[in-house]
Scaffold this motif. Structure first.
Motif, PDB file in Angstrom:
ATOM      1  N   MET A   1       0.773  -1.108   0.003  1.00 39.13           N
ATOM      2  CA  MET A   1       0.022  -0.244   0.032  1.00 39.13           C
ATOM      3  C   MET A   1       0.967   1.300   0.260  1.00 39.13           C
ATOM      4  O   MET A   1       1.679   1.408   0.828  1.00 39.13           O
ATOM      5  N   ASP A   2       0.843   2.015  -1.152  1.00 37.97           N
ATOM      6  CA  ASP A   2       1.495   3.341  -0.981  1.00 37.97           C
ATOM      7  C   ASP A   2       0.584   4.465  -0.643  1.00 37.97           C
ATOM      8  O   ASP A   2      -0.648   4.479  -0.845  1.00 37.97           O
ATOM      9  N   CYS A   3       1.234   5.397   0.017  1.00 30.82           N
ATOM     10  CA  CYS A   3       0.514   6.671   0.571  1.00 30.82           C
ATOM     11  C   CYS A   3       1.524   7.604   0.242  1.00 30.82           C
ATOM     12  O   CYS A   3       2.648   7.446   0.928  1.00 30.82           O
ATOM     13  N   PRO A   4       0.898   8.595  -0.176  1.00 29.37           N
ATOM     14  CA  PRO A   4       1.954   9.945  -0.400  1.00 29.37           C
ATOM     15  C   PRO A   4       2.401  10.760   0.715  1.00 29.37           C
ATOM     16  O   PRO A   4       1.355  10.597   1.995  1.00 29.37           O
ATOM     17  N   LYS A   5       3.498  11.241   0.942  1.00 32.06           N
ATOM     18  CA  LYS A   5       3.914  11.989   2.123  1.00 32.06           C
ATOM     19  C   LYS A   5       2.786  13.113   2.282  1.00 32.06           C
ATOM     20  O   LYS A   5       2.701  14.035   1.280  1.00 32.06           O
ATOM     21  N   GLY A   6       2.359  13.462   3.367  1.00 26.48           N
ATOM     22  CA  GLY A   6       1.491  14.678   3.425  1.00 26.48           C
ATOM     23  C   GLY A   6       0.076  14.310   3.087  1.00 26.48           C
ATOM     24  O   GLY A   6      -0.744  15.144   3.326  1.00 26.48           O
TER      25      GLY A   6
END
Length: 101
Positions: A94-99
């Motif tokens: 699972m990828d989640c962008p910083k911020g």
């Protein structure tokens, strides 16, 4: 969901050749159970005994919302079945962008 790869579906007479190896996957199934795939995912949750305010209900509502923008009562079961198969795969990440998004 994995019983028939989408690559096997064709729009010509060759469909019989590409689908034939996968037909045994469907011989074991009750065709009426396939109708559940077009119903809201909430019916599956209700049938399984998940209570309305439980963590499981809220978690699955969140997953439905992330996928379709609707809670479990507005997301079709086929959509969730495919997503769950991929989401909980051993190789899934699972990828989640910083911020945030």
């Amino acid at each position: 969901v994995d019983a028939l790869p989408t690559a096997a579906l064709r729009g010509d007479i060759g469909t019989a050749l590409t689908i034939a190896p996968y037909l045994p996957n469907f011989a074991k199934l009750n065709p009426l159970n396939n109708l559940k795939l077009t119903k809201p995912f909430q019916t599956i949750l209700d049938d399984s005994g998940i209570t309305t305010m439980s963590f499981s209900q809220r978690w699955l509502d969140l997953l439905c919302f992330c996928l379709s923008g609707l809670k479990a009562d507005g997301t079709i079961t086929a959509e969730m079945a495919m997503m769950m198969g991929e989401f909980y795969d051993d190789e899934a990440t699972m990828d989640c962008p910083k911020g945030g998004a």
